[in-house]
Design a protein around this motif. Structure first.
Motif, PDB file in Angstrom:
ATOM      1  N   LYS A 154       0.830  -1.206   0.000  1.00 34.87           N
ATOM      2  CA  LYS A 154       0.000   0.000   0.000  1.00 34.87           C
ATOM      3  C   LYS A 154       0.869   1.263   0.000  1.00 34.87           C
ATOM      4  CE  LYS A 154      -3.973  -2.071   2.389  1.00 34.87           C
ATOM      5  NZ  LYS A 154      -4.827  -2.021   3.609  1.00 34.87           N
ATOM      6  N   GLU A 155       1.966   1.231   0.759  1.00 33.27           N
ATOM      7  CA  GLU A 155       2.853   2.390   0.814  1.00 33.27           C
ATOM      8  C   GLU A 155       3.524   2.641  -0.533  1.00 33.27           C
ATOM      9  OE1 GLU A 155       5.551   1.877   4.042  1.00 33.27           O
ATOM     10  OE2 GLU A 155       3.947   1.624   5.500  1.00 33.27           O
ATOM     11  N   THR A 156       3.880   1.572  -1.249  1.00 32.74           N
ATOM     12  CA  THR A 156       4.503   1.763  -2.560  1.00 32.74           C
ATOM     13  C   THR A 156       3.513   2.378  -3.540  1.00 32.74           C
ATOM     14  OG1 THR A 156       3.953  -0.517  -3.228  1.00 32.74           O
ATOM     15  CG2 THR A 156       6.129  -0.134  -2.244  1.00 32.74           C
ATOM     16  N   ARG A 157       2.246   2.041  -3.434  1.00 32.78           N
ATOM     17  CA  ARG A 157       1.240   2.653  -4.308  1.00 32.78           C
ATOM     18  C   ARG A 157       1.087   4.143  -3.999  1.00 32.78           C
ATOM     19  NH1 ARG A 157      -4.146  -0.804  -4.932  1.00 32.78           N
ATOM     20  NH2 ARG A 157      -4.335   0.685  -6.651  1.00 32.78           N
ATOM     21  N   ARG A 158       1.072   4.482  -2.706  1.00 31.68           N
ATOM     22  CA  ARG A 158       1.009   5.904  -2.347  1.00 31.68           C
ATOM     23  C   ARG A 158       2.269   6.638  -2.787  1.00 31.68           C
ATOM     24  NH1 ARG A 158      -1.351   3.773   2.494  1.00 31.68           N
ATOM     25  NH2 ARG A 158       0.657   3.922   3.569  1.00 31.68           N
ATOM     26  N   PHE A 159       3.406   5.949  -2.675  1.00 33.79           N
ATOM     27  CA  PHE A 159       4.680   6.537  -3.088  1.00 33.79           C
ATOM     28  C   PHE A 159       4.674   6.856  -4.578  1.00 33.79           C
ATOM     29  CE2 PHE A 159       8.679   5.334  -5.200  1.00 33.79           C
ATOM     30  CZ  PHE A 159       9.478   6.397  -4.817  1.00 33.79           C
ATOM     31  N   GLU A 160       4.218   5.911  -5.393  1.00 31.75           N
ATOM     32  CA  GLU A 160       4.201   6.140  -6.837  1.00 31.75           C
ATOM     33  C   GLU A 160       3.274   7.295  -7.189  1.00 31.75           C
ATOM     34  OE1 GLU A 160       6.162   4.928  -8.878  1.00 31.75           O
ATOM     35  OE2 GLU A 160       6.986   3.161  -7.866  1.00 31.75           O
ATOM     36  N   ALA A 161       2.125   7.382  -6.529  1.00 33.84           N
ATOM     37  CA  ALA A 161       1.195   8.480  -6.797  1.00 33.84           C
ATOM     38  C   ALA A 161       1.801   9.816  -6.401  1.00 33.84           C
ATOM     39  CB  ALA A 161      -0.122   8.243  -6.047  1.00 33.84           C
ATOM     40  N   ARG A 162       2.448   9.855  -5.228  1.00 34.02           N
ATOM     41  CA  ARG A 162       3.055  11.098  -4.766  1.00 34.02           C
ATOM     42  C   ARG A 162       4.226  11.510  -5.659  1.00 34.02           C
ATOM     43  NH1 ARG A 162       2.622  16.035  -3.159  1.00 34.02           N
ATOM     44  NH2 ARG A 162       4.292  16.741  -1.757  1.00 34.02           N
ATOM     45  N   ARG A 163       4.986  10.543  -6.125  1.00 31.47           N
ATOM     46  CA  ARG A 163       6.122  10.865  -6.989  1.00 31.47           C
ATOM     47  C   ARG A 163       5.632  11.442  -8.316  1.00 31.47           C
ATOM     48  NH1 ARG A 163      10.727   6.494  -8.509  1.00 31.47           N
ATOM     49  NH2 ARG A 163       8.911   5.426  -9.419  1.00 31.47           N
ATOM     50  N   ARG A 164       4.526  10.918  -8.825  1.00 37.83           N
ATOM     51  CA  ARG A 164       3.956  11.475 -10.060  1.00 37.83           C
ATOM     52  C   ARG A 164       3.467  12.898  -9.837  1.00 37.83           C
ATOM     53  NH1 ARG A 164       2.005   6.065 -10.668  1.00 37.83           N
ATOM     54  NH2 ARG A 164       0.039   6.623  -9.644  1.00 37.83           N
ATOM     55  N   GLU A 165       2.882  13.155  -8.667  1.00 42.61           N
ATOM     56  CA  GLU A 165       2.432  14.518  -8.369  1.00 42.61           C
ATOM     57  C   GLU A 165       3.599  15.493  -8.332  1.00 42.61           C
ATOM     58  OE1 GLU A 165       0.361  14.436  -4.710  1.00 42.61           O
ATOM     59  OE2 GLU A 165      -1.305  13.187  -5.446  1.00 42.61           O
ATOM     60  N   LEU A 166       4.687  15.089  -7.677  1.00 44.62           N
ATOM     61  CA  LEU A 166       5.855  15.969  -7.579  1.00 44.62           C
ATOM     62  C   LEU A 166       6.508  16.188  -8.931  1.00 44.62           C
ATOM     63  CD1 LEU A 166       7.465  14.578  -4.283  1.00 44.62           C
ATOM     64  CD2 LEU A 166       6.260  16.740  -4.578  1.00 44.62           C
ATOM     65  N   ALA A 167       6.506  15.153  -9.765  1.00 43.17           N
ATOM     66  CA  ALA A 167       7.093  15.288 -11.095  1.00 43.17           C
ATOM     67  C   ALA A 167       6.260  16.197 -11.975  1.00 43.17           C
ATOM     68  CB  ALA A 167       7.246  13.923 -11.740  1.00 43.17           C
ATOM     69  N   ALA A 168       4.941  16.173 -11.792  1.00 46.23           N
ATOM     70  CA  ALA A 168       4.061  17.002 -12.607  1.00 46.23           C
ATOM     71  C   ALA A 168       4.017  18.444 -12.166  1.00 46.23           C
ATOM     72  CB  ALA A 168       2.634  16.418 -12.586  1.00 46.23           C
ATOM     73  N   ALA A 169       4.364  18.723 -10.888  1.00 44.76           N
ATOM     74  CA  ALA A 169       4.274  20.092 -10.366  1.00 44.76           C
ATOM     75  C   ALA A 169       5.160  21.080 -11.125  1.00 44.76           C
ATOM     76  CB  ALA A 169       4.603  20.089  -8.873  1.00 44.76           C
ATOM     77  N   PRO A 170       6.458  20.789 -11.378  1.00 47.95           N
ATOM     78  CA  PRO A 170       7.287  21.757 -12.117  1.00 47.95           C
ATOM     79  C   PRO A 170       6.764  22.007 -13.521  1.00 47.95           C
ATOM     80  CG  PRO A 170       8.655  20.123 -11.007  1.00 47.95           C
ATOM     81  CD  PRO A 170       7.247  19.639 -10.924  1.00 47.95           C
ATOM     82  N   ALA A 171       6.258  20.953 -14.174  1.00 48.01           N
ATOM     83  CA  ALA A 171       5.743  21.132 -15.517  1.00 48.01           C
ATOM     84  C   ALA A 171       4.531  22.045 -15.520  1.00 48.01           C
ATOM     85  CB  ALA A 171       5.372  19.761 -16.102  1.00 48.01           C
ATOM     86  N   ALA A 172       3.666  21.879 -14.513  1.00 47.89           N
ATOM     87  CA  ALA A 172       2.485  22.745 -14.424  1.00 47.89           C
ATOM     88  C   ALA A 172       2.887  24.173 -14.143  1.00 47.89           C
ATOM     89  CB  ALA A 172       1.556  22.225 -13.331  1.00 47.89           C
ATOM     90  N   ALA A 173       3.881  24.357 -13.267  1.00 48.40           N
ATOM     91  CA  ALA A 173       4.344  25.711 -12.950  1.00 48.40           C
ATOM     92  C   ALA A 173       4.965  26.366 -14.167  1.00 48.40           C
ATOM     93  CB  ALA A 173       5.366  25.653 -11.804  1.00 48.40           C
ATOM     94  N   GLY A 174       5.707  25.583 -14.965  1.00 51.05           N
ATOM     95  CA  GLY A 174       6.319  26.126 -16.183  1.00 51.05           C
ATOM     96  C   GLY A 174       5.285  26.527 -17.199  1.00 51.05           C
ATOM     97  N   GLY A 175       4.184  25.765 -17.304  1.00 50.66           N
ATOM     98  CA  GLY A 175       3.133  26.084 -18.246  1.00 50.66           C
ATOM     99  C   GLY A 175       2.423  27.365 -17.880  1.00 50.66           C
ATOM    100  N   GLU A 176       2.245  27.623 -16.576  1.00 51.80           N
ATOM    101  CA  GLU A 176       1.555  28.839 -16.138  1.00 51.80           C
ATOM    102  C   GLU A 176       2.386  30.073 -16.406  1.00 51.80           C
ATOM    103  OE1 GLU A 176       0.686  28.236 -12.074  1.00 51.80           O
ATOM    104  OE2 GLU A 176      -0.817  26.669 -12.429  1.00 51.80           O
TER     105      GLU A 176
END
Length: 306
Positions: free
Chosen positions: A283-305
């Motif tokens: 269960k922790e690895t599933r939460r980890f993968e989701a959180r890692r995707r969120e962190l990876a997507a954050a800079p891209a979203a900030a760059g787009g704005e």
């Protein structure tokens, strides 16, 4: 010479969460012996580790003695159980003395670990093989490798679970720029059985937990008992203390002892809680993968704005 109090020993050396066997059956004695040892002697943690090893050797001898003792074999089994428990008390004392006086060492930790494994293997083999020779019951020979396998499995699984959890935390901390905070929060030798129950119990202002499990869990944590109720400590103590002590049933029933039933129960209980650890890790690895995707997507979203 320094004067250490029992309150100081509890504050500086007791774990916030520990196995119930240690909390109720070891610490009350070990803590008081630590006070006396620290105040009145210059005994080192390594000397206590050696003493635990000597008691473990004597315990193994007692477990093997019924092969030659005949009708008095039950007394040897009880003596072996007592000596094994006392060896564990000394084993707990060495770490407490090291933390109290700041005299621990990396090599001492290695010695402690190796002696623990040798002591348990020697004692459990002496008990099971000795009982096979006494009773000629092949079940003891069948149980012996199973016990050793599960003892090895829980060490391998525990180390890998701790390594995986630490790696996930480091990865997320690096991605979110919290590396320094992580370094302060995550020790290098995470105990997976402690880590599994790392969440603190609800505070005074929090609503009362609903359901039986949350209430039992919080009750245990308030008494320093981790909800991982059957860890390696209970596994060893059931096999090398409780199992040989069941020879007392021979005074009340036709049975010689309950060594085999206790061994089977210990293996099943350990296996159950190891599965619990693995499921929680999944269960922790599933939460980890989701959180890692969120962190990876954050800079891209900030760059787009921008």
């Amino acid at each position: 010479m320094s004067r250490f109090s029992l309150a100081q020993v509890k504050e500086e050396t007791y774990k916030a969460k520990d196995a119930w066997w240690t909390v109720f059956l070891v610490d009350p004695l070990a803590g008081r012996l630590v006070v006396w040892t620290a105040n009145r002697t210059s005994i080192t943690p390594n000397q206590l580790t050696l003493g635990a090893g000597v008691l473990g050797l004597l315990s193994a001898i007692c477990f093997a003695a019924p092969v030659w003792a005949g009708a008095t074999g039950w007394a040897w089994l009880l003596a072996g159980a007592l000596l094994f428990h006392l060896s564990f008390v000394l084993d707990c004392m060495d770490g407490k003395i090291a933390r109290l006086k700041g005299t621990g060492s990396v090599f001492g930790s290695w010695v402690d670990f190796v002696f623990d494994r040798i002591r348990f293997f020697g004692c459990v083999m002496a008990l099971l093989v000795g009982q096979w020779l006494v009773t000629d019951n092949p079940a003891y020979l069948l149980v012996a490798p199973v016990v050793v396998f599960f003892d090895l499995l829980r060490y391998l699984n525990g180390a890998q679970v701790a390594k995986t959890r630490k790696s996930m935390k480091q990865t997320l901390a690096t991605a979110s720029g919290e590396t320094e905070q992580l370094r302060a929060e995550v020790p290098g030798d995470v105990d997976p059985e402690d880590e599994e129950m790392a969440d603190a119990p609800a505070g005074a202002d929090a609503p009362a937990p609903r359901g039986l499990y949350p209430r039992v869990r919080n009750f245990l944590l308030r008494h320093r008992v981790r909800p991982h109720l059957f860890s390696g400590i209970e596994f060893e103590m059931f096999l090398c203390v409780l199992a040989p002590a069941t020879v007392l049933v021979s005074f009340f029933t036709p049975l010689n002892s309950l060594v085999i039933p206790v061994a089977v129960f210990s293996v099943l209980a350990l296996a159950f809680f190891e599965v619990v650890l693995v499921l929680r890790l999944w269960k922790e690895t599933r939460r980890f993968e989701a959180r890692r995707r969120e962190l990876a997507a954050a800079p891209a979203a900030a760059g787009g704005e921008s």
